[in-house]
Design an enzyme around this catalytic site. Structure first.
Site, mmCIF file in Angstrom:
data_model
loop_
_atom_site.group_PDB
_atom_site.id
_atom_site.type_symbol
_atom_site.label_atom_id
_atom_site.label_comp_id
_atom_site.label_asym_id
_atom_site.label_seq_id
_atom_site.Cartn_x
_atom_site.Cartn_y
_atom_site.Cartn_z
ATOM 1 N N LYS A 187 45.208 76.087 18.199
ATOM 2 C CA LYS A 187 46.062 77.150 18.757
ATOM 3 C C LYS A 187 47.539 76.749 18.673
ATOM 4 O O LYS A 187 47.886 75.604 18.969
ATOM 5 C CB LYS A 187 45.691 77.399 20.224
ATOM 6 N N ASP A 201 41.429 65.493 17.085
ATOM 7 C CA ASP A 201 41.335 66.876 17.576
ATOM 8 C C ASP A 201 42.383 67.731 16.858
ATOM 9 O O ASP A 201 43.569 67.397 16.875
ATOM 10 C CB ASP A 201 41.595 66.892 19.085
ATOM 11 N N GLU A 233 41.481 51.310 14.788
ATOM 12 C CA GLU A 233 41.030 52.697 14.767
ATOM 13 C C GLU A 233 41.627 53.431 15.958
ATOM 14 O O GLU A 233 41.517 52.989 17.109
ATOM 15 C CB GLU A 233 39.500 52.831 14.807
ATOM 16 N N ASP A 251 37.749 67.446 9.195
ATOM 17 C CA ASP A 251 36.989 68.570 8.623
ATOM 18 C C ASP A 251 37.862 69.824 8.597
ATOM 19 O O ASP A 251 37.491 70.811 7.975
ATOM 20 C CB ASP A 251 35.755 68.857 9.480
HETATM 21 C C1 LIG Z 1 37.014 64.551 17.908
HETATM 22 S S1 LIG Z 1 36.959 62.961 18.582
HETATM 23 C C2 LIG Z 1 36.523 61.944 17.174
HETATM 24 C C3 LIG Z 1 35.916 60.635 17.589
HETATM 25 C C4 LIG Z 1 35.602 59.661 16.453
HETATM 26 N N1 LIG Z 1 36.816 59.228 15.772
HETATM 27 C C5 LIG Z 1 34.635 60.257 15.459
HETATM 28 O O1 LIG Z 1 35.052 60.562 14.330
HETATM 29 O O2 LIG Z 1 33.465 60.396 15.806
HETATM 30 C C6 LIG Z 1 38.688 62.586 18.782
HETATM 31 C C7 LIG Z 1 38.916 61.376 19.672
HETATM 32 O O3 LIG Z 1 40.286 61.024 19.638
HETATM 33 C C8 LIG Z 1 40.709 60.710 20.955
HETATM 34 N N2 LIG Z 1 42.153 60.944 21.013
HETATM 35 C C9 LIG Z 1 42.792 62.117 20.756
HETATM 36 N N3 LIG Z 1 44.127 61.965 20.891
HETATM 37 C C10 LIG Z 1 44.325 60.668 21.236
HETATM 38 C C11 LIG Z 1 45.475 59.910 21.531
HETATM 39 N N4 LIG Z 1 46.710 60.459 21.485
HETATM 40 N N5 LIG Z 1 45.322 58.619 21.859
HETATM 41 C C12 LIG Z 1 44.088 58.052 21.914
HETATM 42 N N6 LIG Z 1 42.954 58.724 21.633
HETATM 43 C C13 LIG Z 1 43.070 60.016 21.307
HETATM 44 C C14 LIG Z 1 39.904 61.629 21.843
HETATM 45 O O4 LIG Z 1 39.799 61.137 23.163
HETATM 46 C C15 LIG Z 1 38.552 61.634 21.130
HETATM 47 O O5 LIG Z 1 37.710 60.601 21.587
#
Ligand SMILES: C[S@@+](CC[C@H](N)C(=O)[O-])C[C@H]1O[C@@H](n2cnc3c(N)ncnc32)[C@H](O)[C@@H]1O
Length: 215
Positions: A120, A116, A41, A152
């Protein structure tokens, strides 16, 4: 005194700075985890989804990649309480680590949940779901292995679907529509629960690594 299982010895080391520069790559996961299908994951956040999967499937092994240290610490604390041995969370950037840590054709499943969206335009380069990312994912999946993406965010789902359609080694399991609204998961991620509470709908993109793997 009982020796720590190898996974517990590895966790602190695989979370320190650019730890992967000190390792032989791709990593030999058999050093830390019992044999079994390998699932990954990316961006596991607090790790609840990864842990739930691991508890449901103790014969498989689960690697999580996250760059958010607080989420990593939360997952490790939960793992300790639950005595989990088939999960190995590593800290760092998924783009780099997915490429470096895993042998080609070694993954049964890859999950990317609620990445994420960086809506923007000036942040667009930070988005994870690019054609290049999907090409790395396709290379790491074993033949028949599956890639799950959940978001989403409609524009991000559209961007991901367009990028996926250009990766000829991945085939959608829901042809005819770029995504499905029905969750393919046995459990919800933390963000899925959050978006559901706000009445937002989800987009799930499920793709399979085509057979046979071109060399
Ligand atoms: C919006 S959260 C979603 C967390 C989880 N997957 C959920 O659905 O509840 C996005 C997560 O992805 C991680 N993340 C974003 N870009 C990443 C990257 N390039 N490498 C590792 N983690 C990343 C962020 O730190 C964050 O914890």
């Amino acid at each position: 005194m009982n020796a720590l299982p190898p996974v517990w010895e590895a966790i602190p080391r695989l979370a320190l700075g650019d730890w992967w520069k000190e390792e032989d790559l791709p990593l030999d996961w058999g050093r830390y985890l019992a044999p079994g299908p390998l699932e990954v994951e990316v961006g596991y956040g607090g790790g609840d989804f990864l842990l739930a999967l691991a508890e449901r499937d103790p014969a498989a092994r689960f690697v999580g990649i996250e760059r958010f240290g607080e989420g990593h610490r939360r997952l490790v604390a939960w793992m300790r309480r639950a005595g989990v041995r088939n999960v190995l969370p590593v800290l760092g950037d998924a783009y780099i680590l997915l490429n470096l840590l895993f042998a080609d054709a070694s993954l049964r499943t890859l999950y990317v949940n609620c990445p994420d969206p960086w809506p923007k335009a000036r942040h667009a380069r930070r988005r994870l779901l690019t054609e290049e990312f999907f090409r790395i994912a396709a290379r790491k999946l074993s033949p028949g292995g599956r890639l799950f993406v959940a978001t989403d965010d409609r524009p991000y789902a559209e961007q991901a679907a367009a990028a996926l359609s250009r990766v000829e080694t991945l085939a959608s399991t829901h042809p005819g529509s770029p995504w499905t609204g029905a969750s393919p998961y046995p459990v919800r991620t933390r963000y899925e629960r959050r978006w559901a509470a706000e009445g937002r709908s989800m987009h799930y993109l499920v793709h399979e690594r085509r057979l046979p793997c071109p060399t």
